[in-house]
Design a protein around this motif. Structure first.
Motif: not given
Length: 72
Positions: A9-32
């Protein structure tokens, strides 16, 4: 327990490229945050298509940008 799959899973690099935190992603997609972390760290055993779709929508990517099957 070891992973019995070869999917990376390449989630780290995608988040970094987009300047987004894992917490922000989780909130935006509705998972813990815990479930997002499991996915990010490659410990997930499965992912729902609805979750994958939400991740791709938020990160503006394709599933192949997020997941890769490694060689044996």
């Amino acid at each position: 327990m070891t992973n019995d799959h070869r999917v990376t899973v390449h989630l780290d690099s995608l988040l970094e490229e987009r300047g987004m935190t894992l917490t922000e992603l989780a909130d935006r997609i509705g998972i813990t945050l815990a479930n997002a972390s499991i996915l990010k760290n490659g410990r997930a055993r499965a992912i729902r298509f609805s979750t994958l779709t939400a991740i791709c929508d938020v990160l503006q990517c394709q599933p192949g940008d997020l997941l890769q099957v490694d060689e044996r």
